[in-house]
Design a protein around this motif. Sequence first.
Motif, PDB file in Angstrom:
ATOM      1  N   PHE A 185       0.820  -1.216   0.000  1.00 11.66           N
ATOM      2  CA  PHE A 185       0.000   0.000   0.000  1.00 11.66           C
ATOM      3  C   PHE A 185       0.854   1.266   0.000  1.00 11.66           C
ATOM      4  N   THR A 186       2.020   1.200   0.599  1.00 12.84           N
ATOM      5  CA  THR A 186       2.896   2.382   0.654  1.00 12.84           C
ATOM      6  C   THR A 186       3.370   2.809  -0.737  1.00 12.84           C
ATOM      7  N   GLU A 187       3.229   1.913  -1.725  1.00 12.60           N
ATOM      8  CA  GLU A 187       3.688   2.229  -3.077  1.00 12.60           C
ATOM      9  C   GLU A 187       2.611   2.874  -3.951  1.00 12.60           C
ATOM     10  N   VAL A 188       1.403   3.033  -3.411  1.00 10.01           N
ATOM     11  CA  VAL A 188       0.349   3.701  -4.189  1.00 10.01           C
ATOM     12  C   VAL A 188       0.739   5.166  -4.378  1.00 10.01           C
ATOM     13  N   PRO A 189       0.764   5.668  -5.616  1.00 10.49           N
ATOM     14  CA  PRO A 189       1.151   7.070  -5.853  1.00 10.49           C
ATOM     15  C   PRO A 189       0.261   8.039  -5.078  1.00 10.49           C
ATOM     16  N   LYS A 190       0.849   9.121  -4.618  1.00  8.27           N
ATOM     17  CA  LYS A 190       0.149  10.071  -3.755  1.00  8.27           C
ATOM     18  C   LYS A 190      -0.960  10.829  -4.485  1.00  8.27           C
ATOM     19  N   ASP A 191      -0.886  10.886  -5.812  1.00  9.90           N
ATOM     20  CA  ASP A 191      -1.896  11.655  -6.541  1.00  9.90           C
ATOM     21  C   ASP A 191      -3.159  10.843  -6.825  1.00  9.90           C
ATOM     22  N   ILE A 192      -3.186   9.575  -6.405  1.00  5.64           N
ATOM     23  CA  ILE A 192      -4.329   8.715  -6.665  1.00  5.64           C
ATOM     24  C   ILE A 192      -5.363   8.876  -5.557  1.00  5.64           C
ATOM     25  N   GLU A 193      -6.621   9.126  -5.949  1.00  4.26           N
ATOM     26  CA  GLU A 193      -7.704   9.162  -4.973  1.00  4.26           C
ATOM     27  C   GLU A 193      -8.099   7.724  -4.643  1.00  4.26           C
ATOM     28  N   VAL A 194      -8.024   7.371  -3.354  1.00  5.16           N
ATOM     29  CA  VAL A 194      -8.262   5.995  -2.913  1.00  5.16           C
ATOM     30  C   VAL A 194      -9.565   5.919  -2.128  1.00  5.16           C
ATOM     31  N   PHE A 195     -10.422   4.956  -2.491  1.00  7.22           N
ATOM     32  CA  PHE A 195     -11.662   4.689  -1.768  1.00  7.22           C
ATOM     33  C   PHE A 195     -11.536   3.304  -1.125  1.00  7.22           C
ATOM     34  N   ASN A 196     -11.555   3.264   0.209  1.00  8.84           N
ATOM     35  CA  ASN A 196     -11.363   2.015   0.947  1.00  8.84           C
ATOM     36  C   ASN A 196     -12.710   1.506   1.453  1.00  8.84           C
ATOM     37  N   LEU A 197     -13.194   0.405   0.870  1.00 14.01           N
ATOM     38  CA  LEU A 197     -14.499  -0.136   1.242  1.00 14.01           C
ATOM     39  C   LEU A 197     -14.525  -0.612   2.690  1.00 14.01           C
ATOM     40  N   GLU A 198     -13.395  -1.096   3.187  1.00 15.14           N
ATOM     41  CA  GLU A 198     -13.333  -1.612   4.562  1.00 15.14           C
ATOM     42  C   GLU A 198     -13.607  -0.509   5.577  1.00 15.14           C
ATOM     43  N   GLU A 199     -13.276   0.732   5.227  1.00 15.96           N
ATOM     44  CA  GLU A 199     -13.541   1.851   6.137  1.00 15.96           C
ATOM     45  C   GLU A 199     -15.035   2.114   6.277  1.00 15.96           C
TER      46      GLU A 199
END
Length: 376
Positions: free
Chosen positions: A56-70
Motif C-alpha cells: 500500500f505504501t507504493e500507491v502514488p500520492k496523486d491517486i484518490e483511494v476509496f477504501n471499502l473496509e472503512e
Amino acid sequence: MLRVKNDIEKRIKIVFIQGGFRLGGGERQILYFLKYIDRKKIEPYLITYTNEGPLFTEVPKDIEVFNLEEKTRNKLIQLWCLFNILKSISPQFVYCNLAGTSIPLAIIRIFTKPFWVNTKFVISVVNNVNYYKPMHKKLAYLLYKYFDYVLACSTGIYEQLKNEMNLRPSKLGILFNAVDTDFIDKRGKDKVNHQWFSTDIPLIITVASLIPQKSMHDLINAFVLVRKKINSRLIIIGDGVERPKLEKLVSNLDLKSYVDILGYQVNSNRFVAKANVFLLTSKYEGLATVLLEAAIVKTPIVCTNAPYGSADVVKDKSMGIIVEVGNVKGVAQGIIKMLIDKKYAKNCSDNLYNRIVAEFSVQNVVAKFERIISSL
C-alpha cells in the motif's frame, strides 16, 4: 489556460479495483498501472477492499483511494458501496485482475446494467481459472462472459478463456504481466548480509508463497538429488501455510545445514541477483512475476512448465531450462547443468534478459494497456 482545462476534461477516467496489498503478482500489476499510466490521457482512481499489506505504501500520492473496509466489513453492503462509488465517479472504464474482485464487479455489471451505458468493464485473468477455489471457478465460468473485454496474462490462459470458457475472441486479448526493469535492477544491487553469499559454494534460490501450488516439496527433493553431485545450498524466500511442513521435511532429510528458509523479505531481488540458479517448481501459474524479476537480475532459470505462463517467459532452451510439472529428476538435472556449464548459463541469462526488457518492461506493457483501452 482554457486548453489545459479542456485537456484535463478529455482525460479517460479509469477506476482500478484492488482487493488488498499483499505481495502478490496481481497486486503488483495494478500498482504498475497506477504508477506509470499516462496522466495526460488518463485519470486513474483506486477502490480497495482493504488497505492492509506492505504494497500500500507504493500507491502514488496523486491517486484518490476509496477504501471499502472503512465503510463496512459486510460483503453485501460493500457491494452496494462499490456500486455507489463507481456511479459517483462515472468512469469510462473499470478494471481489476483477481477473481476476488472480478466476480463482485461482474455482479454489479449484470444487475445494474442501465447505469453503465458509457462505462466498459475490463478484467485481466492472471491465474489458471481451473485452479481457482471451487466457488470462484464456477462463478468465473458463469460471469466472465458479461465483461466487455477480458485480458489474459499468458497465451495459455488466452486459449483457456477462448476454448474452455467459450469467450468470444472479439472480447479477448493478451496482456503479459509487466516488470519494472530499472527498479528490479537497482534493488538487485543492494547488499546481502548472509554468510552463505560470501563463499564459493553454489547457491540455488527460490521466491514463492509457501503454499501447495508451488510444490515446494518437489523443489527440496530435487535439491537432494543435486547435492549428491554438487556441494550446494538452497535459499527459500517466502512464507505461507506450508512452512511448518517444509521445515519438518528439511529436518527429516538432514538438510538444516544446507537449506535456509528466510521467510518474507522486503527486497528479495538482492538475494536472487547473487545466487547461481533461480528455481520455480509450481504446479500452475498465470505468468509468474518472479521469473521476470529473476531474468532482470540475470540469474539463470530452471522452472516447471506450469500451466500457464512459464513457457511464455522461458521460450526455449536458449533462455533457460523448463521441465514438466512433477519431474523432480528433470529439475535436478537442469540445476546441475546450469551449475556445471557456466557458459550456457550465462548465455541463457543474457538471452532471456534481452527478451524480457523488450516484451515485458512496465513501460511497454502499460503503453499496450493504454492502446487497448483507447481502442474499445
